[in-house]
Scaffold this motif. Sequence first.
Motif, mmCIF file in Angstrom:
data_model
loop_
_atom_site.group_PDB
_atom_site.id
_atom_site.type_symbol
_atom_site.label_atom_id
_atom_site.label_comp_id
_atom_site.label_asym_id
_atom_site.label_seq_id
_atom_site.Cartn_x
_atom_site.Cartn_y
_atom_site.Cartn_z
ATOM 1 N N SER A 1 -34.040 46.533 20.669
ATOM 2 C CA SER A 1 -34.677 46.666 19.359
ATOM 3 C C SER A 1 -34.528 45.371 18.575
ATOM 4 O O SER A 1 -33.748 44.485 18.947
ATOM 5 N N SER A 2 -35.256 45.288 17.493
ATOM 6 C CA SER A 2 -35.242 44.050 16.706
ATOM 7 C C SER A 2 -33.881 43.799 16.064
ATOM 8 O O SER A 2 -33.486 42.659 15.849
ATOM 9 N N ASN A 3 -33.125 44.861 15.796
ATOM 10 C CA ASN A 3 -31.794 44.647 15.205
ATOM 11 C C ASN A 3 -30.709 44.484 16.277
ATOM 12 O O ASN A 3 -29.530 44.411 15.965
ATOM 13 N N ASN B 1 -37.878 52.074 23.226
ATOM 14 C CA ASN B 1 -38.301 50.929 22.414
ATOM 15 C C ASN B 1 -39.618 50.356 22.922
ATOM 16 O O ASN B 1 -40.016 50.603 24.066
#
Lengths: 130, 156
Positions: free
Chosen positions: B51-53, B61
């Motif tokens: 994920s982006s974080n 995802n």
Amino acid sequence: MRRIAILAAGLTAALSPVAATGQSMTPMRGEVRSFTDAFAVRVFPGNPYNQRIRVEVHVYDQNFEPVAARITPSAFLLAGQASRPVLVVVPFDGANERKVRICTESIPFPSEQTQIRAQICGKFFGHRRF
Amino acid sequence: MKSFRAAMAASLLAACAHQTASAATGNVLFNGTITATCTITINSNGTMTVSSNLQSLSSHNAGGSAGSAQVDTTGGVQLSVDPVTTTTVPSSDVTATTWTPTFATTGAQTIAETGTATALTVPGTSTVAVNLAGTKSGTNRFSAGNYQATVTLRCE
């Protein structure tokens, strides 16, 4: 020798499944009566694929803890669409009855991020008779 | 005496005259017992993306894909996934990861995505989507490198 004969008799009386092509394991249920301190089950792992795969047979108790059973053979290569008999001898370990899972596991294809291990488990109930 | 015998014979003939000859029949019974059977065929393995974080590595995802398997059963069995115990992580990843395997089925029987054992009662062929999500908490993040995990799909 007498023990082997009794065990063989118990095995004959216990389970005599017919192996069928494409099934992962048969039978998946069974109840066995034995006059010795172990009971025997014969299962037939099958390979539903068209290519050869590696198969392992394991025995677990009801909590999926490994059971020290004698499995012959415990790991083998199985041709596509084939099945073969595997003899499993489970000790009672002093108990009068024992429930176990006999599981056929296929080894996952390598080199993938998330691998899936297919496991077919049969439930077997052994009774000890004196 | 002769007349008595003749009368007896006549009465016997009269009694048998209405009896029809019948063919012998018998029933042949066929019995068949089908015990529970289950076949799992792995169609494809899955792919996880981060994920982006950087706190989720999951097949859910964007860019990820679920693993796929086919289950053929007579019914009367249970489908489940085991907790993930076999993983490979990069040496740079030294923080804990919580792995959550789930599955869902379509086809003969539809099962919404779940992580708990579910009965397969409908005979036939079902397609199983197997997902895996790894999560990190707090300030922990996934790091660059190769991750690999094995999900056990069980039919019993």
